[in-house]
Design an enzyme around this catalytic site. Structure first.
Site, PDB file in Angstrom:
ATOM      1  N   ASP A 111      57.989  18.666  55.302  1.00 51.34           N
ATOM      2  CA  ASP A 111      58.503  18.117  54.047  1.00 51.34           C
ATOM      3  C   ASP A 111      59.369  19.142  53.330  1.00 51.34           C
ATOM      4  O   ASP A 111      60.368  18.791  52.696  1.00 51.34           O
ATOM      5  CB  ASP A 111      57.357  17.663  53.150  1.00 51.34           C
ATOM      6  CG  ASP A 111      56.827  16.287  53.547  1.00 51.34           C
ATOM      7  OD1 ASP A 111      57.343  15.714  54.532  1.00 51.34           O
ATOM      8  OD2 ASP A 111      55.892  15.790  52.891  1.00 51.34           O
TER       9      ASP A 111
ATOM     10  N   ASP B 163      52.538  19.082  58.668  1.00 52.88           N
ATOM     11  CA  ASP B 163      52.755  18.077  57.635  1.00 52.88           C
ATOM     12  C   ASP B 163      53.434  18.698  56.419  1.00 52.88           C
ATOM     13  O   ASP B 163      54.338  18.102  55.813  1.00 52.88           O
ATOM     14  CB  ASP B 163      51.406  17.469  57.244  1.00 52.88           C
ATOM     15  CG  ASP B 163      51.526  16.170  56.475  1.00 52.88           C
ATOM     16  OD1 ASP B 163      52.653  15.717  56.214  1.00 52.88           O
ATOM     17  OD2 ASP B 163      50.481  15.591  56.128  1.00 52.88           O
TER      18      ASP B 163
END
Length: 368
Positions: A264, A260
């Site tokens: 990004d 996660d």
């Protein structure tokens, strides 16, 4: 006949989904892909009006779809976690979408904050485990709301769950061999027969139980893939090297939480969230996979018609890859590359002044 469930969702979701469906309509007509759409009203507005997040009837209807195309989930009027857990995580877990696939590719014409790096340096894919780790929701509170409060969140890792994700990543690395050897391999690596590289990202020096399992599964699975070079990076070192030396990465496999975070970071390297696509995959195809841009609902610009549709369009291309229409998917990516290579049109996140519709129409016109 391909059945596509469509969840426009919240914020800019409906705007980028509209643009991506226009691209899908044209490429499907050109390439003879037959499909139907089934629309679902799920998201913040429905929850605020009815209290429903994901009713069983909608879940059953989604299960009967072949794939799902999602715009965005997240509403400023809804407490954090309600929609994310009730829709995103619910679908990922119930449909056994155990791989989150995130390409990180810098297209010519897209900006990157990394000085001196270009498209040849930033071209990797992250395979993120999607059904375990801290996202399982195991834990709880003791003495909540008091000075003695204790909060526990437990990371769950199973050998079966870890190994299936790692095996998918090795297969993904091997599939990329059709593009030729990974340019980050040394001459000695090539002499040893390596064609591509897979990097495990974990924290084995601190998380000595969970990530020991990951390392053992990685090492043992690697014996089935002698043509793939194995690499390992602690997650903190990986973040540093993604910025200083992104060209050293080919395929990355990692845990749910770490995936996660580093994806990004990868989105920034490739030009921003407006270019970041993703797939939540059920590789066994026993339930539908779900494809979505990762930029979220962006409520601050919702309704203004300026959201970047390219991440949603690229997610649509990933959806076509998943259903075996790889040539159509590649045509979409070429069209996106063609548009990005021009000075205009560009949405404000890429320094331009164009609208969602103008960028979407440009991609549609560029389809060869």
């Amino acid at each position: 006949m391909l059945k596509i469930g469509v969840i426009p969702g919240d914020g800019v979701g409906p705007e980028v989904i509209e643009a991506s469906l226009a691209i899908l309509e044209k490429v499907a007509r050109q390439d003879g892909i037959e499909y139907t759409l089934e629309h679902f009203n799920l998201g913040g507005e429905r929850y605020l009006a009815t209290g429903d997040v994901l009713p069983q009837d909608d879940l059953d209807r989604l299960r009967r779809c072949d794939v799902i195309l999602l715009g965005a989930v997240g509403h400023p009027g809804v407490a954090p976690g309600v929609l994310e857990k009730g829709i995103l995580l619910k679908l990922r877990f119930d449909f056994h979408q155990y791989v989150n696939l995130r390409p990180i590719r810098l297209y010519p014409g897209a900006p990157t904050p990394i000085r001196g790096k270009g498209p040849d340096d930033i071209d990797m894919v992250v395979v993120r485990e999607n059904n375990e780790d801290l996202y399982v929701g195991a834990g709880g509170f003791t003495y909540k709301g008091t000075p003695e409060e204790v909060a526990i969140q437990t990371s769950i890792n199973t050998r079966a769950g870890v190994e299936r994700c790692i095996r998918y990543a090795f297969e993904a690395a091997r599939a990329r061999a059709s593009r030729g050897p990974f340019h980050g391999l040394s001459d000695d690596d090539k002499r040893k027969g390596f064609v591509r590289q897979l990097t495990l990202v974990a924290k084995t020096n601190v998380l000595t139980f969970a990530h020991d399992l990951w390392m053992r599964a990685f090492t043992e699975t690697s014996r089935d893939y002698p043509d793939v070079k194995c690499d390992y990076q602690h997650v903190d070192a990986c973040c540093m090297r993604m910025v200083t030396n992104p060209e050293r990465f080919d395929v990355i496999v990692t845990t749910n939480m770490f995936g996660d975070i580093i994806t990004d970071l990868g989105a920034v390297l490739q030009g921003g969230m407006g270019l970041a696509s993703s797939g939540n995959l059920n590789p066994d195809k026993t339930a539908p996979s779900m494809f979505e841009p990762v930029h979220g609902s962006a409520p601050d610009i919702a309704g203004q018609g300026i959201a970047n549709p390219l991440a949603a369009i690229l997610s649509t291309a990933m959806m076509l890859d998943h259903v075996g229409a790889g040539k159509s998917a590649e045509r979409i990516r070429r069209a996106v590359a063609s548009v990005l290579a021009r000075p205009t049109p560009k949405t404000p996140d890429l320094g331009g002044k164009n609208t969602t519709a103008e960028v979407g129409n440009a991609v549609r016109d560029a389809l060869d």
